[in-house]
Design an enzyme around this catalytic site. Structure first.
Site, short mmCIF file in Angstrom:
data_model
loop_
_atom_site.label_atom_id
_atom_site.label_comp_id
_atom_site.label_asym_id
_atom_site.label_seq_id
_atom_site.Cartn_x
_atom_site.Cartn_y
_atom_site.Cartn_z
N SER A 4 43.65 58.76 70.47
CA SER A 4 44.24 59.56 69.42
C SER A 4 44.20 61.07 69.70
CB SER A 4 43.52 59.27 68.10
OG SER A 4 42.18 59.69 68.15
N LYS A 45 41.04 69.51 67.60
CA LYS A 45 41.74 68.33 67.05
C LYS A 45 41.76 68.43 65.53
CE LYS A 45 41.56 63.24 67.43
NZ LYS A 45 40.75 62.10 67.93
N SER A 56 39.57 57.45 72.52
CA SER A 56 40.42 58.54 72.04
C SER A 56 40.26 59.87 72.76
CB SER A 56 40.22 58.76 70.54
OG SER A 56 40.98 57.81 69.83
#
Lengths: 95, 469
Positions: free
Chosen positions: B153, B78, B177
């Protein structure tokens, strides 16, 4: 729910124009109304929690270890001089 | 079966047995990325060259008999984890030119474990959201239906795994997330206990909540990844000094007669198809010899308010550092979602309001912590739906100032308490969208929730389904 949106923007150090101040002001009111429901829960005798796993006073040994070289530490700065970061002057000379 | 479709365990076996090389596996993933990425946009930055170099190195080590948990396995990271020499943006324009001079601890750990890094995945900017629509570089798309959102996210991370672009992914969760995008994309997402995995080098969202964790194709892979990621880190004062566990080995010792708690509030306002799927899963657990017990947990609706205050307050404080002087661009580069969160957080922390908001939220947080502690006196784990809906259409998050907070309502209570949770697929809707189910456990009981999730995965077929791309 009263607040001065310009003052909040100043505290937040965000450059916002009139239009955005108005939109964000409305959304701030909306969100504050939503979170107001917390007042339904009595908490007079409750201690706050900021750390969930119970760690307190975490310190490290006072020993020197390797750190980033100066060039690496400043390589992302838009303006540097002799290994220092260049910033705008914030103090004025006394007249 | 294509190489890129393998799990970590399957790929490791193939690599050890010399059925294929890491270079071949990595090339297969890179080709897959080239083929599907135009539709999905899971990645912000691809590090193709570096990946092939790392794969070559892995092949050399494999040839010399070296054994490491992720040796030669292509993984996505990420984009809020700092990667030395590789652009790290947190999908925000503020950091669009930021090249960190150091690796986040989790990046160092997967590298030491032999992983091949494919690149950095898209996310909501600064992790502010549950859709990837707040990314300054455009939203990612759900591989099960590209007109749907992947969640967020860690949306790009979940997409990269669901679409077989990466064998596994490293994501992060503040409240939902990891679990929510994993649920919406039909893969496994594990949010460890707060402090179990180091936050050092993770671009901070809400520091008292942020928890890095894996997104994988199987529960076994999640256990394997956790073994690599978990542990104390002197660079993160909030990381736990408690010993880690042999998570993968513990999967094999089947936990018997587990008492599973369910709370009505976690099924309220939830899409009926999801309720049915989770109830079916609970029957499956009963067939496996476990007990389902009705309990009453704190109404998750209050958790939304607590989470909103804590998260936005900590966001305003963490984002105060972005001034464009040391790195990145100035404060005029923040997107609207960041502005919105900074404004509320600044207000709730400002003189005269701290007690009414932040302090109040931290007190209700105590009540939520105690509520779960009481529940775990009666039950071993709690099970519920991961999200109230399946993947929503592209555009859903726009003009909704609390989209993320509301769509993560069922994940916020356990995040606020810092508990571990895992989301796994428990079915598909009529529209063929994955349905996520979460298992929540007591502090540092990742081994237990992995074990329970694994038992379900072993007797169901959901994780074998692949999106048609």
């Amino acid at each position: 729910m009263e607040f001065d949106i310009e003052h909040v923007a100043k505290l937040a150090n965000l450059p916002l124009d009139e239009k955005h101040l108005e939109i964000l002001g409305k959304q701030l009111t909306e969100t504050l109304l939503y979170i107001d429901r917390l007042n339904e829960i009595p908490t007079e005798k409750v201690e706050p929690t900021s750390q969930v796993t119970g760690l307190t006073n975490v310190t490290r040994d006072d020993t020197v270890s390797a750190s980033l070289p100066q060039e690496a530490a400043v390589e992302n700065a838009p303006a540097t001089h002799n290994g220092y970061i260049v910033v705008d002057a914030i103090l004025e000379e006394e007249r | 079966m294509k190489l890129y479709e393998l799990t970590i365990s399957e790929a490791s076996k193939g690599l050890q047995e010399k059925k294929f090389s890491s270079s071949e596996l990595t090339s297969a993933c890179l080709e897959r990325i080239r083929a599907v990425e135009p539709k999905l946009h899971a990645f912000v930055t691809l590090t193709e060259e570096q990946a092939l170099e790392q794969a070559q190195k892995a092949d050399f080590l494999l040839g010399s008999g070296e054994v490491r948990p992720l040796l030669g396995i292509p993984i996505s990271i990420k984009d809020n984890f700092c990667t030395s020499g590789i652009r790290t943006t947190a999908s925000s324009n503020v950091l669009r030119n930021f090249v960190p001079p150091y690796d986040a601890t989790v990046v160092r750990l997967i590298t030491e474990a032999g992983a091949v890094s494919l690149g950095k995945t898209n996310m909501d900017a600064f992790a502010h959201g549950s859709s990837t629509e707040t990314s300054d570089f455009g939203a990612s798309r759900n591989p099960w239906n590209i007109e749907r959102l992947p969640g967020g996210s860690s949306g790009g991370a979940a997409v990269s795994v669901a679409a077989d672009e990466a064998i596994a992914a490293v994501g992060s969760e503040t409240a939902g997330s990891i679990r929510q995008p994993a649920g919406w994309c039909g893969v496994v997402g594990l949010k460890p206990t707060y402090g179990r995995v180091s936050r050092y080098g993770l671009i901070a969202m809400a520091s008292s909540l942020d928890s890095p964790g894996p997104i994988t194709k199987s529960v076994e892979d999640a256990a394997l990844m956790l073994e690599v990621l978990a542990g104390h880190d002197s660079m993160d004062a909030t990381s736990s000094p408690l010993p880690t566990k042999p998570y993968r080995k513990l999967l094999k010792e089947k936990r018997e007669n587990v008492t599973i708690g369910i709370s009505d509030d976690y099924f309220e306002g939830v899409d009926p198809e999801i309720v049915t799927a989770v109830q079916k899963a609970l029957r499956e657990f009963e067939r496996l010899g476990h007990t389902v017990k009705q309990i009453k947990l704190f109404d998750p609706q209050y958790a939304i308010a607590v989470y909103t205050i804590i998260q936005r307050s900590e966001v305003s404080s963490n984002l105060a550092r972005y001034d464009g002087i040391r790195y990145g661009f100035g404060r005029d580069a923040f997107g609207e979602e960041a502005q919105r969160r900074i404004m509320l957080g600044t207000y709730s922390l400002s003189a005269g309001y701290y007690d009414a908001y932040y302090a109040k939220a931290q007190k209700v947080r105590t009540l939520i912590v105690e509520d779960f502690a009481n529940a775990f006196e009666e039950v071993d784990v709690v099970i519920g739906p991961t999200s109230p809906s399946t993947a929503l259409p592209v555009g859903s998050s726009k003009n909704h100032p609390m989209f993320g907070e509301v769509s993560d309502a069922l994940l916020e209570p356990s995040s606020i308490a810092g508990l571990p949770g895992i989301s796994i697929c428990c079915g598909f809707s009529k529209e063929l969208l994955p349905i996520g189910m979460q298992v929540i456990g007591p502090y540092f009981m990742e081994d237990l929730i992995l074990n329970v999730a694994n038992q379900y995965e072993q007797v169901t077929e959901w994780s074998n389904r692949k999106p048609d791309l």
